[in-house]
Design a protein around this motif. Structure first.
Motif, PDB file in Angstrom:
ATOM      1  N   ALA A   1       1.022  -1.197   0.170  1.00 13.95           N
ATOM      2  CA  ALA A   1       0.069  -0.107   0.005  1.00 13.95           C
ATOM      3  C   ALA A   1       1.003   1.251   0.063  1.00 13.95           C
ATOM      4  O   ALA A   1       2.231   1.318   0.430  1.00 13.95           O
ATOM      5  N   PHE A   2       0.288   2.434  -0.622  1.00 12.28           N
ATOM      6  CA  PHE A   2       1.114   3.459  -0.542  1.00 12.28           C
ATOM      7  C   PHE A   2       0.223   4.559   0.424  1.00 12.28           C
ATOM      8  O   PHE A   2      -1.004   5.005  -0.033  1.00 12.28           O
ATOM      9  N   ALA A   3       0.813   4.941   1.411  1.00 10.23           N
ATOM     10  CA  ALA A   3       0.130   5.735   2.364  1.00 10.23           C
ATOM     11  C   ALA A   3       0.540   7.357   2.236  1.00 10.23           C
ATOM     12  O   ALA A   3       1.594   7.635   2.745  1.00 10.23           O
ATOM     13  N   MET A   4      -0.193   8.203   1.731  1.00 10.22           N
ATOM     14  CA  MET A   4       0.143   9.493   1.619  1.00 10.22           C
ATOM     15  C   MET A   4      -1.409  10.440   1.926  1.00 10.22           C
ATOM     16  O   MET A   4      -0.894  11.407   2.667  1.00 10.22           O
ATOM     17  N   THR A   5      -2.440  10.103   1.415  1.00  7.20           N
ATOM     18  CA  THR A   5      -3.414  11.138   1.677  1.00  7.20           C
ATOM     19  C   THR A   5      -3.708  10.881   2.936  1.00  7.20           C
ATOM     20  O   THR A   5      -3.919  10.177   3.723  1.00  7.20           O
ATOM     21  N   GLU A   6      -4.410  12.255   3.446  1.00  7.19           N
ATOM     22  CA  GLU A   6      -4.499  12.550   5.065  1.00  7.19           C
ATOM     23  C   GLU A   6      -6.110  13.203   5.001  1.00  7.19           C
ATOM     24  O   GLU A   6      -6.433  13.830   4.244  1.00  7.19           O
ATOM     25  N   PRO A   7      -6.837  12.925   6.047  1.00  4.24           N
ATOM     26  CA  PRO A   7      -8.153  13.568   6.091  1.00  4.24           C
ATOM     27  C   PRO A   7      -8.116  15.088   6.533  1.00  4.24           C
ATOM     28  O   PRO A   7      -9.243  15.571   6.361  1.00  4.24           O
ATOM     29  N   ARG A   8      -7.375  15.409   7.420  1.00  8.28           N
ATOM     30  CA  ARG A   8      -7.175  16.660   8.010  1.00  8.28           C
ATOM     31  C   ARG A   8      -6.708  17.734   7.118  1.00  8.28           C
ATOM     32  O   ARG A   8      -6.643  18.953   7.931  1.00  8.28           O
ATOM     33  N   VAL A   9      -6.027  17.487   6.292  1.00 13.52           N
ATOM     34  CA  VAL A   9      -5.641  18.836   5.464  1.00 13.52           C
ATOM     35  C   VAL A   9      -6.138  18.342   3.778  1.00 13.52           C
ATOM     36  O   VAL A   9      -6.631  17.337   3.511  1.00 13.52           O
ATOM     37  N   ALA A  10      -5.690  19.188   3.035  1.00 11.97           N
ATOM     38  CA  ALA A  10      -6.157  19.411   1.387  1.00 11.97           C
ATOM     39  C   ALA A  10      -4.878  18.457   0.905  1.00 11.97           C
ATOM     40  O   ALA A  10      -3.909  19.219   0.603  1.00 11.97           O
ATOM     41  N   SER A  11      -4.970  17.384   0.807  1.00 12.51           N
ATOM     42  CA  SER A  11      -3.949  16.436   0.421  1.00 12.51           C
ATOM     43  C   SER A  11      -3.681  16.622  -1.189  1.00 12.51           C
ATOM     44  O   SER A  11      -2.570  16.066  -1.812  1.00 12.51           O
TER      45      SER A  11
END
Length: 436
Positions: free
Chosen positions: A143-153
């Motif tokens: 898996a590739f973990a980059m996107t985050e819910p608390r910011v505009a990714s």
């Protein structure tokens, strides 16, 4: 399929031609007929997150025996099949006709493809031995973990996940979501993007990519996110908490502050793969539509559906849009072959905007022709639609790619202004002389 009308595949390598022919037969005669069995073997309860359908493993054995394995790694990599990006793009279109089965059966499915390319391009010999080899062999997933819910990714400089060096380890803390593949029981490794140097004046040197074993203490998979009700078990698109996760220093990829460099190298070719699979899905949607509207049992107001002008127009529009998109995507693939992904960013961005939007339009027309069945589980159209809408975010949203294309075009403005001034000056001189 209309691919040959757009690209003369006989001018491409003999190796490609052999693999292309095999891939067409494999997808049409093995993968598509296996889709119903796959869904039945998946089941409907929580076992979906623990069981890999036997039919998929059978397909993988068949694909590997045919040489349809790891085709995505282009001729720059000794681990790959030696195809150009253009050649693989044509095969990716074929796999898009059965997106749930064909890419994984051929070990060419996201996010593993991008992650394998990271290891192949940037990984150390030890990292390749530990992670790339089993990924290439299809023994594990990633898996590739980059996107985050608390910011505009969509602006990756915003990511907040911390990668802090403590002694001979890195300590990772953060919240990620929409992490595709993280729900799969075979997922053994994450590539995570976080900040090692948040105070660096260059916002593109703050980020790094670190390797995290999926069974490392401190990792909590909170939930799979749903796309229009689909959770895409068993791989899922998960929300994950990383709490004081520790990894050794040798798990840093390429070096601290090199995260942006890595993701640009990862995402360029991968975007084209997504786009060509969109073409494949669109072709299948159009075929389903043609089958539906010529079915003698489907008549409205005394006519076959195909005899209604609006339906004929929808078919023609779909054909035009698919071929337009294919030209654009293959042009981008060829440009990558010529100048690498960094030199083809405008072409990649244009393709990434056009292909998912085209697919949504074609799917919508096919769904409409199918009536209520088009939005049901009885055809693949609804699931295709959910996937297509997701791709307008994945690997960068439309607006980001549009901004990039616009900025590249604006760089031409000064030269255009100078050219137009020269033309005007010459025009004025010619007009003045003509009066004399």
């Amino acid at each position: 399929m209309a691919t040959q009308a757009l690209v003369d595949i006989t001018t491409l390598s003999p190796k490609f031609q052999d693999l292309y022919a095999k891939a067409k037969i494999f997808v049409e005669e093995e993968c598509i007929p296996a889709e119903k069995t796959f869904e039945l073997q998946m089941g409907q309860n929580e076992t979906r997150w623990k069981i890999i359908p036997a039919i998929l493993e059978e397909l993988k054995v068949k694909a590997r025996a045919l040489g349809l394995w790891n085709l995505f790694l282009n001729q720059d990599y000794p681990e790959g099949a030696g195809l150009t990006n253009l050649e693989y793009s044509l095969i990716a279109e074929i796999t898009g006709r059965s997106p749930k089965l064909a890419p994984e059966a051929m070990n060419c499915s996201a996010p593993d493809t991008g992650n394998m390319e990271v290891f192949a391009k940037y990984g150390s010999p030890a990292q390749k031995e530990k992670w790339l080899k089993p990924l290439l062999d299809g023994k594990i997933r990633s898996a590739f973990a980059m996107t985050e819910p608390r910011v505009a990714s969509s602006d990756a400089t915003n990511i907040e996940t911390s990668i802090r060096r403590v002694g001979n380890e890195y300590v990772i803390n953060g919240l990620k979501w929409w992490i595709s593949g993280a729900g799969d029981p075979r997922c053994a490794v994450y590539l995570l993007m976080g900040k090692t140097d948040p105070d660096n004046k260059n916002p593109h040197r703050q980020q790094s990519i670190v390797i995290i074993p999926a069974d490392a203490p401190g990792i909590t998979v909170v939930r799979p996110m749903k796309v229009f009700g689909y959770d895409d078990a068993p791989e899922g698109h998960c929300e994950i908490i990383f709490k004081d996760v520790r990894v050794p220093l040798e798990n840093m990829v390429l070096g601290e502050g090199r995260g942006f460099e890595i993701i640009q190298g990862r995402l360029g070719p991968g975007r084209i793969h997504h786009c060509m699979r969109c073409i494949g899905m669109a072709e299948r949607a159009l075929e389903l539509m043609l089958n539906r509207v010529t079915d003698p049992s489907r008549r409205t107001f005394g006519k076959l559906l195909a005899e209604h002008g609006t339906v004929v127009t929808d078919i023609a529009t779909s054909r035009i849009e698919i071929d337009q998109a294919r030209f654009l995507v293959l042009s981008a693939a060829r440009k990558i072959d010529q100048v690498k992904a960094k030199g083809a960013m405008k072409e990649i961005a244009m393709a990434k905007i056009v292909a998912p939007n085209m697919l949504l339009s074609v799917l919508d027309r096919s769904m409409q022709a199918h009536g209520a069945a088009g939005i049901s589980q009885d055809t693949p159209l609804a699931h295709f639609y959910a996937s297509a809408r997701t791709l307008r975010y994945a690997d960068g949203p439309d607006a980001v790619h549009q901004a990039q294309v616009g900025k590249v075009e604006l760089r031409r403005a000064a030269d255009i202004t100078a050219k137009m001034k020269q033309q005007k000056d010459k025009s004025d001189r010619l007009a003045a002389n003509a009066k004399l």
